[in-house]
Design a protein around this motif. Structure first.
Motif, mmCIF file in Angstrom:
data_model
loop_
_atom_site.group_PDB
_atom_site.id
_atom_site.type_symbol
_atom_site.label_atom_id
_atom_site.label_comp_id
_atom_site.label_asym_id
_atom_site.label_seq_id
_atom_site.Cartn_x
_atom_site.Cartn_y
_atom_site.Cartn_z
ATOM 1 N N VAL A 49 1.086 23.298 35.199
ATOM 2 C CA VAL A 49 1.087 24.131 33.987
ATOM 3 C C VAL A 49 -0.219 24.922 33.913
ATOM 4 O O VAL A 49 -1.192 24.599 34.585
ATOM 5 C CB VAL A 49 1.240 23.271 32.700
ATOM 6 N N LYS A 50 -0.214 25.933 33.061
ATOM 7 C CA LYS A 50 -1.438 26.697 32.844
ATOM 8 C C LYS A 50 -2.340 25.925 31.870
ATOM 9 O O LYS A 50 -1.842 25.422 30.854
ATOM 10 C CB LYS A 50 -1.105 28.070 32.258
ATOM 11 N N PRO A 51 -3.647 25.851 32.165
ATOM 12 C CA PRO A 51 -4.555 25.172 31.236
ATOM 13 C C PRO A 51 -5.207 26.154 30.259
ATOM 14 O O PRO A 51 -5.911 25.756 29.341
ATOM 15 C CB PRO A 51 -5.616 24.594 32.175
ATOM 16 N N THR A 94 -3.256 27.747 38.887
ATOM 17 C CA THR A 94 -3.517 29.182 38.754
ATOM 18 C C THR A 94 -2.378 29.912 39.462
ATOM 19 O O THR A 94 -1.539 29.274 40.116
ATOM 20 C CB THR A 94 -4.843 29.587 39.454
ATOM 21 N N ALA A 95 -2.407 31.237 39.381
ATOM 22 C CA ALA A 95 -1.367 32.017 40.064
ATOM 23 C C ALA A 95 -1.402 31.719 41.565
ATOM 24 O O ALA A 95 -0.371 31.707 42.232
ATOM 25 C CB ALA A 95 -1.587 33.503 39.801
ATOM 26 N N ALA A 96 -2.597 31.451 42.098
ATOM 27 C CA ALA A 96 -2.717 31.231 43.546
ATOM 28 C C ALA A 96 -2.408 29.796 43.976
ATOM 29 O O ALA A 96 -1.999 29.577 45.104
ATOM 30 C CB ALA A 96 -4.119 31.622 44.002
ATOM 31 N N ILE A 111 5.852 25.134 35.617
ATOM 32 C CA ILE A 111 6.282 25.799 34.368
ATOM 33 C C ILE A 111 5.015 26.457 33.845
ATOM 34 O O ILE A 111 4.292 25.906 33.020
ATOM 35 C CB ILE A 111 6.896 24.803 33.361
ATOM 36 N N ALA A 112 4.679 27.609 34.422
ATOM 37 C CA ALA A 112 3.345 28.171 34.222
ATOM 38 C C ALA A 112 3.368 29.691 34.292
ATOM 39 O O ALA A 112 2.820 30.283 35.220
ATOM 40 C CB ALA A 112 2.398 27.601 35.282
ATOM 41 N N THR A 113 4.019 30.316 33.324
ATOM 42 C CA THR A 113 4.108 31.796 33.255
ATOM 43 C C THR A 113 4.450 32.381 34.629
ATOM 44 O O THR A 113 3.945 33.432 35.007
ATOM 45 C CB THR A 113 2.801 32.434 32.717
ATOM 46 N N GLU A 119 11.105 38.508 45.890
ATOM 47 C CA GLU A 119 10.285 38.020 47.007
ATOM 48 C C GLU A 119 10.012 36.517 46.855
ATOM 49 O O GLU A 119 10.156 35.753 47.811
ATOM 50 C CB GLU A 119 8.980 38.807 46.987
ATOM 51 N N ARG A 120 9.657 36.084 45.661
ATOM 52 C CA ARG A 120 9.359 34.662 45.448
ATOM 53 C C ARG A 120 10.600 33.796 45.583
ATOM 54 O O ARG A 120 10.505 32.624 45.955
ATOM 55 C CB ARG A 120 8.721 34.462 44.066
ATOM 56 N N LYS A 121 11.766 34.385 45.272
ATOM 57 C CA LYS A 121 13.012 33.598 45.385
ATOM 58 C C LYS A 121 13.316 33.236 46.842
ATOM 59 O O LYS A 121 14.127 32.361 47.099
ATOM 60 C CB LYS A 121 14.187 34.379 44.766
ATOM 61 N N SER A 161 -2.514 36.776 44.031
ATOM 62 C CA SER A 161 -1.147 36.215 44.035
ATOM 63 C C SER A 161 -0.369 36.480 42.754
ATOM 64 O O SER A 161 0.673 35.886 42.540
ATOM 65 C CB SER A 161 -1.133 34.702 44.281
ATOM 66 N N ALA A 162 -0.874 37.336 41.886
ATOM 67 C CA ALA A 162 -0.144 37.673 40.660
ATOM 68 C C ALA A 162 0.657 38.963 40.883
ATOM 69 O O ALA A 162 0.394 39.711 41.829
ATOM 70 C CB ALA A 162 -1.118 37.853 39.500
ATOM 71 N N THR A 163 1.599 39.194 40.003
ATOM 72 C CA THR A 163 2.441 40.388 40.093
ATOM 73 C C THR A 163 1.720 41.628 39.538
ATOM 74 O O THR A 163 2.215 42.754 39.681
ATOM 75 C CB THR A 163 3.727 40.187 39.256
ATOM 76 N N SER A 164 0.569 41.411 38.884
ATOM 77 C CA SER A 164 -0.090 42.462 38.110
ATOM 78 C C SER A 164 -0.440 43.726 38.901
ATOM 79 O O SER A 164 -0.219 44.837 38.419
ATOM 80 C CB SER A 164 -1.372 41.918 37.478
ATOM 81 N N SER A 203 -6.058 43.245 33.820
ATOM 82 C CA SER A 203 -4.611 43.392 33.685
ATOM 83 C C SER A 203 -3.861 42.160 34.160
ATOM 84 O O SER A 203 -4.088 41.648 35.257
ATOM 85 C CB SER A 203 -4.125 44.603 34.486
ATOM 86 N N VAL A 204 -2.987 41.692 33.292
ATOM 87 C CA VAL A 204 -2.045 40.609 33.620
ATOM 88 C C VAL A 204 -1.021 40.587 32.488
ATOM 89 O O VAL A 204 -1.016 41.482 31.626
ATOM 90 C CB VAL A 204 -2.797 39.256 33.812
ATOM 91 N N ASP A 205 -0.171 39.583 32.450
ATOM 92 C CA ASP A 205 0.826 39.486 31.381
ATOM 93 C C ASP A 205 0.125 39.456 30.020
ATOM 94 O O ASP A 205 -0.923 38.832 29.865
ATOM 95 C CB ASP A 205 1.644 38.198 31.537
ATOM 96 N N ARG A 206 0.746 40.071 29.045
ATOM 97 C CA ARG A 206 0.123 40.170 27.715
ATOM 98 C C ARG A 206 -0.117 38.803 27.077
ATOM 99 O O ARG A 206 -1.080 38.606 26.350
ATOM 100 C CB ARG A 206 0.974 41.063 26.814
HETATM 101 N N1 GLU Z 1 3.244 35.986 35.489
HETATM 102 C C1 GLU Z 1 2.573 36.725 36.513
HETATM 103 C C2 GLU Z 1 2.932 36.196 37.863
HETATM 104 O O1 GLU Z 1 3.690 35.266 37.965
HETATM 105 C C3 GLU Z 1 1.093 36.743 36.272
HETATM 106 C C4 GLU Z 1 0.288 35.699 36.941
HETATM 107 C C5 GLU Z 1 0.272 34.369 36.238
HETATM 108 O O2 GLU Z 1 1.294 33.886 35.799
HETATM 109 O O3 GLU Z 1 -0.835 33.795 36.209
HETATM 110 O O4 GLU Z 1 2.469 36.713 38.847
#
Ligand code: GLU
Length: 266
Positions: A49-51, A94-96, A111-113, A119-121, A161-164, A203-206
């Motif tokens: 998860v995201k911290p 993290t994203a990476a 379960i982390a945004t 591509e990831r699929k 490694s983010a989509t941003s 820049s990243v998800d809002r």
């Molecule tokens: N949600 C975007 C992604 O999956 C931003 C990075 C993140 O979730 O930390 O790439």
């Protein structure tokens, strides 16, 4: 008569064989060789998860517990698999790091945004999306940048490694702006680079940017490139993935996910 006996005999042998296979299948599941049984045997659901994303996944350092929408979603899944929503073990990602942690089996789910992309699929299973966000921009108020067009010639900080980066490249090109990028491992590093003037925008998800908003910065109205978040699992774990997808679909249908989104006002 002889023929009927033979038929009966063959039938009995087939039935016995089928029974053995069936018994074998049952025995296997009782011993826990299925992917969900394995989690039951361990007794805890391991989730990345995201911290540092308020309202999604945030480590409360005062209580040393995680809180947010994605944390509650993890608990709901643990409740289904283990009969107890508290049987979760969280690993900050993290994203990476989230992909490699799934690959090496350290965690069962992410379960982390985590945005679902084509591509990831190819390398992870993703559930049906449970939330849609958009990419945005955080800038310093003093910079006087009011929108994406104002980023022409500027440097934008993005996470590895983010989509941003890809999303911003497309959005900037659409308004005729040419943007430079600096990539960082973590979001606090990007915020520090913004504060020090090393980058002109973050820049990243809002939803992630909101966690870094302070009196010196402003979240621009620009919202581009929809980001659909899904629950990810290791590519081989198809049984687990199908089960999780069923749960997400059920909770989308019965309003459980909507109630959580409302609860966190996201
Ligand atoms: N949600 C975007 C992604 O999956 C931003 C990075 C993140 O979730 O930390 O790439």
């Amino acid at each position: 008569m002889k023929f009927a006996k033979k038929i009966l005999c063959v039938t009995l042998i087939l039935a016995a064989a089928a029974g053995a296979v069936f018994a074998g299948g049952k025995a296997e599941s009782a011993q826990g060789t299925g992917q969900i049984d394995k989690i039951r045997n361990v007794g805890v659901l391991k989730v990345g998860v995201k911290p540092d994303v308020p309202n999604f996944g945030l480590l409360n350092t005062a209580t040393n517990t995680y809180e947010g929408f994605e944390i509650e979603l993890s608990g709901l899944i643990a409740g289904e698999i283990l009969g107890d929503a508290s049987k979760t073990a969280f690993t900050p990602v993290t994203a990476a790091t989230r992909g490699p942690l799934l690959d090496n089996g350290d965690i069962d789910l992410v379960i982390a945004t985590f945005t679902v992309t084509e591509e990831r699929k190819l390398t992870y299973n993703f559930s049906t999306s449970y939330y849609t966000d958009a990419v945005g921009l955080l800038v310093k108020k003093a910079a006087g940048i009011s929108g994406i067009a104002g980023l022409n010639g500027k440097t934008v900080g993005v996470a590895q490694s983010a989509t941003s980066r890809k999303a911003l490249e497309a959005a900037a090109a659409a308004v005729g702006a040419s943007v430079k990028f600096a990539e960082f491992a973590t979001y606090p590093e990007i915020k520090a680079a913004l504060d020090s003037g090393r980058v002109d925008a973050f820049s990243v998800d809002r939803s992630i940017l909101r966690g870094y908003l302070d009196s010196e910065t402003v979240l621009l109205d620009d919202a581009f490139s929809p980001q659909e978040y899904g629950v990810a699992s290791k590519f081989d774990n198809k049984e687990l993935a199908a089960y999780i997808d069923g749960l997400i679909r059920k909770w989308l249908d019965d309003g459980t996910i909507k109630a959580l989104i409302d609860k966190y006002n996201i």
